[in-house]
Design an enzyme around this catalytic site. Structure first.
Site, short mmCIF file in Angstrom:
data_model
loop_
_atom_site.label_atom_id
_atom_site.label_comp_id
_atom_site.label_asym_id
_atom_site.label_seq_id
_atom_site.Cartn_x
_atom_site.Cartn_y
_atom_site.Cartn_z
CE LYS A 146 -0.13 4.64 14.40
NZ LYS A 146 -1.52 4.60 13.94
CE LYS A 164 1.77 0.82 13.38
NZ LYS A 164 0.79 0.89 12.39
CG ASP A 195 -1.88 1.47 15.59
OD1 ASP A 195 -1.00 1.14 14.79
OD2 ASP A 195 -2.49 2.56 15.52
CB ILE A 231 -0.46 14.43 10.92
CG1 ILE A 231 -1.91 14.14 10.53
CG2 ILE A 231 -0.37 15.58 11.89
CD1 ILE A 231 -2.78 13.68 11.70
CB THR A 287 -0.90 0.01 1.27
OG1 THR A 287 -1.58 -1.24 1.32
CG2 THR A 287 -1.89 1.13 1.26
N1 LIG Z 1 -0.96 1.32 5.14
C1 LIG Z 1 -1.00 2.42 5.88
O1 LIG Z 1 -1.98 3.18 5.85
C2 LIG Z 1 0.17 2.78 6.76
C3 LIG Z 1 0.14 4.00 7.47
C4 LIG Z 1 1.25 4.35 8.27
C5 LIG Z 1 2.31 3.49 8.36
N2 LIG Z 1 2.29 2.30 7.68
C6 LIG Z 1 3.46 1.42 7.80
O2 LIG Z 1 4.06 1.25 6.54
C7 LIG Z 1 4.65 -0.04 6.45
C8 LIG Z 1 4.11 -0.75 5.21
O3 LIG Z 1 2.72 -0.89 5.33
P1 LIG Z 1 1.79 -1.31 4.08
O4 LIG Z 1 0.40 -1.00 4.50
O5 LIG Z 1 2.32 -0.75 2.82
O6 LIG Z 1 1.99 -2.90 4.09
P2 LIG Z 1 1.61 -3.93 2.93
O7 LIG Z 1 0.61 -3.35 1.99
O8 LIG Z 1 1.29 -5.21 3.61
O9 LIG Z 1 2.99 -4.10 2.13
C9 LIG Z 1 4.07 -4.79 2.65
C10 LIG Z 1 5.11 -4.98 1.54
O10 LIG Z 1 6.23 -5.65 2.11
C11 LIG Z 1 6.58 -6.73 1.27
N3 LIG Z 1 7.18 -7.81 2.03
C12 LIG Z 1 6.59 -8.60 2.96
N4 LIG Z 1 7.47 -9.49 3.43
C13 LIG Z 1 8.65 -9.24 2.79
C14 LIG Z 1 9.93 -9.83 2.84
N5 LIG Z 1 10.20 -10.87 3.64
N6 LIG Z 1 10.91 -9.31 2.06
C15 LIG Z 1 10.66 -8.26 1.24
N7 LIG Z 1 9.44 -7.67 1.14
C16 LIG Z 1 8.46 -8.16 1.92
C17 LIG Z 1 5.29 -7.17 0.62
O11 LIG Z 1 5.61 -7.88 -0.59
P3 LIG Z 1 4.47 -8.42 -1.63
O12 LIG Z 1 3.86 -7.18 -2.19
O13 LIG Z 1 5.25 -9.17 -2.63
O14 LIG Z 1 3.54 -9.23 -0.79
C18 LIG Z 1 4.62 -5.82 0.37
O15 LIG Z 1 5.05 -5.26 -0.84
C19 LIG Z 1 4.31 -0.73 7.79
O16 LIG Z 1 5.39 -0.56 8.67
C20 LIG Z 1 3.11 0.03 8.29
O17 LIG Z 1 2.98 0.00 9.70
C21 LIG Z 1 1.26 1.94 6.88
#
Ligand SMILES: NC(=O)c1ccc[n+]([C@@H]2O[C@H](COP(=O)([O-])OP(=O)(O)OC[C@H]3O[C@@H](n4cnc5c(N)ncnc54)[C@H](OP(=O)(O)O)[C@@H]3O)[C@@H](O)[C@H]2O)c1
Length: 439
Positions: free
Chosen positions: A207, A107, A203, A138, A14
């Site tokens: 934070k 986080k 969560d 933010i 995402t």
């Molecule tokens: N989503 C939000 O709104 C949001 C907001 C604030 C902070 N965050 C933080 O941002 C970070 C990412 O969140 P996200 O929502 O983008 O997560 P996500 O959609 O689940 O994406 C995770 C990514 O990591 C990859 N991945 C998983 N295991 C891996 C491994 N062993 N080696 C290499 N790549 C790997 C996945 O690969 P595949 O695509 O191939 O499965 C995917 O591309 C997290 O720390 C989260 O807490 C997210």
């Protein structure tokens, strides 16, 4: 002409995919702002074969996050995998040790390992930026770390979890139960299949631990955070709050007290007129009380690919500009150990909802027990039993809700009074207790 900053991105989910898109879309503007270009040179994720609707032509695919972190062609390693352990942790460790700058939105990892990683960043000369880890778009990390460097912060509190705020907003506006709203949140993608991390307050706690460190110059200490979730909140509490001039929000609160730093996450009654009470749905907000001026409230999207990518790209832009702010606003050696203020000594007003057995004088018994603990009552409401029977007639009252609001008192006094009331057998079930946070 300064060479472009070469960025490696681990994680294309995402957030990661939107970071790649944003750097592409904002390329010229970023180059103008930073005085040099920003180029994604390498990426990795779990599956190379996955369709991602991303143009990755000309970008190297690294075999693993660790390989990417060790790639000599990368200046800035961006971790967007998530989780407090490996592969994110080892990859960040390796990137910092090789002198690279690191940007992350993680986080969980910063709350648990932030201190050690900050030390490593300092020792090897890289940046460790994590704006997106709290409140996504933010800019609250930068505000505390840099914008308020000249200000003594006394309290920082906020709505840091969109899922909980969405649930509480729907419960309040539509009179629905917690379970009904949670189900809807899951259907709409606002809550995980296992929602406990969000609704139980963990969560928010991660934070808050990061914000407290930035605000007070203390070492991040997630274990110092008192945590309560929102699953016990009922529509009756929200209706009572409304009548009393409050709204209920899940707040993370970090406050400087005479006994140390209080860090707590719990459902909280806030005055309806406060800025934080206006924040509805999945929106996040943080209020900062600084010495010498009225509070500052920052409001915005606390999640989502585009919102989170905005903060990640801003952090990358700082690296491109050559800014190496200390991760927690001061050298790690200057961060103090967190002196945890005991929750029993928390001081504030309390809302209580007790189910009185249908006995004359129950309210008087409760008032006596509170008086014994020197707790003064601001208001008391004894409601008629709610509901109708199958014939539409008022249900025979066997329990009567008694709702009380106290003036400021101590948590241990409240607990002692409630224990005595339970011992008196004038109430049934567990009393509901919600702390009040005044402006
Ligand atoms: N989503 C939000 O709104 C949001 C907001 C604030 C902070 N965050 C933080 O941002 C970070 C990412 O969140 P996200 O929502 O983008 O997560 P996500 O959609 O689940 O994406 C995770 C990514 O990591 C990859 N991945 C998983 N295991 C891996 C491994 N062993 N080696 C290499 N790549 C790997 C996945 O690969 P595949 O695509 O191939 O499965 C995917 O591309 C997290 O720390 C989260 O807490 C997210």
């Amino acid at each position: 002409m300064v060479a472009p900053l070469k960025v490696g991105i681990a994680g294309l989910g995402t957030v990661g995919a939107d970071v790649v898109r944003l750097i592409e879309a904002q390329g010229a503007a970023l180059a103008a702002r930073c005085g040099r270009g920003i180029r994604v040179v390498a990426v990795t994720a779990r599956s190379k074969a996955k369709k991602r609707n991303l143009d990755l032509r000309g970008i190297t695919w690294a075999k693993s996050a660790l390989d990417l972190a060790n790639d000599a062609n990368v200046d800035c390693f961006v971790e967007l995998i998530g989780g407090s352990g490996d592969p994110a942790l080892s990859a960040i460790d390796a990137a910092l040790q090789s002198g690279k700058s690191v940007v992350t939105a993680n986080k969980a990892l910063i709350a648990k390992h932030g201190l050690r990683l900050a030390k490593s960043a300092e020792a090897h000369g890289g940046a460790l930026n994590f704006e997106a880890a709290v409140g996504a778009a933010i800019p609250v990390v930068k505000t505390l770390r840099e914008g308020l460097a000249g200000t003594e912060v006394n309290r920082v509190y906020g709505i840091l979890n969109g899922t909980c705020n969405y649930i509480l907003t729907r419960m309040e506006q539509e009179g629905l139960s917690f379970a009904e709203c949670l189900k809807d949140a899951q259907r709409l993608g606002y809550a995980e299949a296992d929602p406990s991390f969000d609704v139980d307050g963990h969560d928010t706690a991660q934070k808050l631990a990061i914000l407290a460190s930035l605000a007070f110059g203390t070492k991040v200490a997630q274990s110092a955070v008192y945590v309560e979730g929102i699953s016990s909140i009922t529509p009756a509490d929200l209706r009572a709050a409304e009548d009393l001039g409050y709204r209920v929000k899940l707040l993370g609160v970090a406050v400087r007290t005479a006994k140390g730093i209080e860090q707590r996450v719990h459902p909280t009654m806030v005055p309806k007129s406060s800025s934080i009470a206006q924040v509805m749905g999945v929106t996040n907000a943080v209020t900062i009380d600084g010495e010498g001026f009225p509070p500052i409230t920052l409001v915005g999207p606390g999640a989502g690919g585009a919102a989170t990518a905005s903060a990640v790209v801003a952090d990358i832009a700082d690296v491109a500009r050559g800014i190496r702010a200390k991760p927690f606003g001061r050298p790690v050696a200057r961060l103090r150990a967190t002196k945890k203020a005991p929750m029993e000594r928390h001081e504030g007003g309390y809302y209580m909802r007790l189910m009185a057995r249908d006995l004359a004088g129950t309210a008087a018994t409760i008032a006596t027990r509170l008086a014994e603990q020197k707790i003064s009552i601001e208001s008391i409401v004894q409601r008629h039993a709610e509901g109708v029977d199958e014939n539409g007639m008022p249900r025979k009252a066997s329990q009567v809700p008694v709702i009380l609001v106290t003036y400021a008192t101590h948590e241990d006094a409240v607990r002692r009074a409630l224990k005595a009331v339970q011992h008196d057998k004038v109430i049934s079930g567990r009393p509901q207790l919600i702390r009040i946070e005044k402006n």
